[in-house]
Each structure stands twice: as C-alpha cells, then as structure tokens.
Design a protein around this motif. Structure first.
Motif, PDB file in Angstrom:
ATOM      1  N   THR A  72       0.806  -1.220   0.000  1.00 42.79           N
ATOM      2  CA  THR A  72       0.000   0.000   0.000  1.00 42.79           C
ATOM      3  C   THR A  72       0.838   1.269   0.000  1.00 42.79           C
ATOM      4  N   LEU A  73       1.975   1.268   0.706  1.00 45.69           N
ATOM      5  CA  LEU A  73       2.790   2.480   0.805  1.00 45.69           C
ATOM      6  C   LEU A  73       3.873   2.581  -0.269  1.00 45.69           C
ATOM      7  N   LEU A  74       4.432   1.425  -0.657  1.00 48.10           N
ATOM      8  CA  LEU A  74       5.569   1.447  -1.583  1.00 48.10           C
ATOM      9  C   LEU A  74       5.264   0.794  -2.926  1.00 48.10           C
ATOM     10  N   ASP A  75       4.020   0.427  -3.174  1.00 52.03           N
ATOM     11  CA  ASP A  75       3.586  -0.124  -4.469  1.00 52.03           C
ATOM     12  C   ASP A  75       4.310  -1.407  -4.872  1.00 52.03           C
ATOM     13  N   VAL A  76       4.616  -2.268  -3.910  1.00 48.14           N
ATOM     14  CA  VAL A  76       5.242  -3.546  -4.218  1.00 48.14           C
ATOM     15  C   VAL A  76       4.154  -4.460  -4.783  1.00 48.14           C
ATOM     16  N   ASP A  77       4.421  -5.117  -5.925  1.00 47.51           N
ATOM     17  CA  ASP A  77       3.394  -5.970  -6.534  1.00 47.51           C
ATOM     18  C   ASP A  77       3.150  -7.207  -5.670  1.00 47.51           C
TER      19      ASP A  77
END
Length: 184
Positions: free
Chosen positions: A162-167
């Motif tokens: 949610t914070l760092l856009d990790v898939d």
C-alpha cells in the motif's frame, strides 16, 4: 431495333476498352527513400510484458509478439534461486501484450521450520540486512528505510504494497522473510 441497340452498346464498350488499353499509364512515383532508412519501415509486432516474482531482474520487457513465456523469463535474467519449480508458468505459451508473467517464489517453512524470530523486522532492519532477503528487488531496501524515516513505523508487511507499491507476487515472495513488530 433491338439489334441496333445491342450493336450500339457493344460498340460503346469496345471504344471504352480500346481507350483504356491505349491511354498512357499514369506515372506514380514514390518519394525517394533516404539511404539510411530501411525499405520496409513496418516493424514486427511487439508485446510489452511485465515479468515479476522469482526472476533475476523483474520489470517491463519489449518482446516479439511471437515470443514465449520462456523468452520473457530469459529477458528478465532467468529464474532466481528461490523460484518454485513446481509452480512455474507454462513456459511454452505465447506472451500477450500488456500481460504479466509471474514466477512464484519457493515458499519457505512448508514443514513449519520458518521461525518468526528468523524474520527481519521492517521497523528495525538496516538497508544491508534488507538487501540480503531473497527476492528483494533493487531499490526497495532504501525505500523501506526512507519510508520509516519519513512516515514512521510499518504496521504490517502489507504496508509494502500500500505504501511502496510492491506488486503482490513480490510481496508473496518476501513475506516469509519479513515481519513487523510495532513498538509502543
């Protein structure tokens, strides 16, 4: 009278055909092609594919539209050591433009050997410790530490998404190695 009409139509048709056959052909010349340009500017169809998960270099790759999943994995540097060989995508199928190729990570702790204490705490781990996590994408350790400094503690491992856009595929691979301990 009828025969005269047919004769007139046939004569008109013969005159028209004769004119079309004997008139000079219109000369249509194509503009000259510069010497440094190819004669056939139409390029082969391509597919833009996102390769994620347990590969050496996850990311976007431009491949031939006739490429196979195996070609996409090879473009991403091949399988990483923590790829799950039992859950690989169909390597013989064709790639599709705009689609994702996900290579699943090998799940650690299948027999219950994964210990919560052996996992790194996202709220205290250093950049170097995070770089040692299998499947950790380049640049993410620095982003984790920077996010902690700017916004405070992580509240769950899902905060990476949610914070760092990790898939989701990468997060699934990292989850067995990470934990969050929220301090008061």
């Amino acid at each position: 009278m009828f025969l005269v009409g047919v004769a007139v139509v046939l004569a008109a048709g013969a005159i028209t055909a004769g004119y079309l056959l004997t008139r000079p052909a219109a000369s249509v010349s194509a503009p000259p092609v510069p010497a440094d340009e190819p004669l056939d500017p139409a390029s082969a169809p391509e597919a833009l594919v996102f390769v994620s998960g347990a590969v050496a270099h996850p990311g976007l790759y431009r491949l031939s539209a006739a490429a196979r999943i195996a070609d996409a994995v090879a473009a991403a540097g091949g399988f990483s050591a923590d790829a799950d060989p039992g859950k690989l995508p169909d390597l013989a199928s064709r790639v599709h433009d705009g689609r994702q190729v996900n290579v699943p990570f090998l799940r650690s702790g299948r027999s219950g050997t994964s210990s919560l204490a052996a996992r790194l705490d996202l709220n205290t781990a250093s950049v170097d410790e995070l770089r040692g996590v299998p499947g950790m994408p380049a640049g993410l350790p620095e982003a984790i530490v920077e996010s902690r400094a700017l916004w405070g503690q992580f509240h769950s491992v899902n905060d990476l998404r949610t914070l760092l856009d990790v898939d989701s595929a990468t997060l699934t691979g990292l989850r067995p190695f990470l934990r969050v301990v929220v301090s008061p």
